[in-house]
Design a protein around this motif. Structure first.
Motif, PDB file in Angstrom:
ATOM      1  N   THR A   2      10.043 -11.862  34.795  1.00 38.93           N
ATOM      2  CA  THR A   2      11.307 -12.374  34.298  1.00 38.93           C
ATOM      3  C   THR A   2      11.531 -11.926  32.858  1.00 38.93           C
ATOM      4  O   THR A   2      10.586 -11.535  32.157  1.00 38.93           O
ATOM      5  N   CYS A   3      12.766 -12.009  32.432  1.00 35.31           N
ATOM      6  CA  CYS A   3      13.085 -11.645  31.046  1.00 35.31           C
ATOM      7  C   CYS A   3      12.359 -12.555  30.072  1.00 35.31           C
ATOM      8  O   CYS A   3      11.884 -12.109  29.027  1.00 35.31           O
ATOM      9  N   LYS A   4      12.254 -13.828  30.428  1.00 35.11           N
ATOM     10  CA  LYS A   4      11.557 -14.786  29.570  1.00 35.11           C
ATOM     11  C   LYS A   4      10.094 -14.387  29.404  1.00 35.11           C
ATOM     12  O   LYS A   4       9.542 -14.429  28.298  1.00 35.11           O
ATOM     13  N   ARG A   5       9.449 -13.961  30.490  1.00 40.00           N
ATOM     14  CA  ARG A   5       8.034 -13.578  30.423  1.00 40.00           C
ATOM     15  C   ARG A   5       7.860 -12.315  29.601  1.00 40.00           C
ATOM     16  O   ARG A   5       6.876 -12.169  28.856  1.00 40.00           O
ATOM     17  N   GLN A   8       7.818 -13.298  26.087  1.00 40.02           N
ATOM     18  CA  GLN A   8       6.603 -14.036  25.739  1.00 40.02           C
ATOM     19  C   GLN A   8       5.387 -13.132  25.582  1.00 40.02           C
ATOM     20  O   GLN A   8       4.363 -13.568  25.039  1.00 40.02           O
TER      21      GLN A   8
END
Length: 70
Positions: A2-5, A8
């Motif tokens: 995901t973009c969030k990962r 991170q």
């Protein structure tokens, strides 16, 4: 991933389990398919230019100068 990962990853590096999970989602590329693609790619103009560039790079690495093109 995901973009969030992806964002991170600067703080929390990718783990082995995450890498294996991401790779397992893709279809494998069999040797015969890869060879067929490479033989086709070598016949294209881009493939020929890449092969010539690799030859020139190898000559430079060996210390030999390429012969000038006519």
């Amino acid at each position: 991933m995901t973009c969030k990962r992806i964002l991170q990853m600067r703080v929390q590096p990718l783990t082995h389990a995450e890498l294996v999970a991401a790779l397992s989602r893709h279809d494998p590329v069999y040797k015969e398919e890869e060879e067929a693609f490479l033989s086709w790619f070598q016949r294209t103009p881009i493939g020929r230019r890449k092969a010539r560039a690799n030859e020139l790079e190898e000559l430079q690495r060996q210390g030999l100068e390429p012969q000038p093109a006519k």
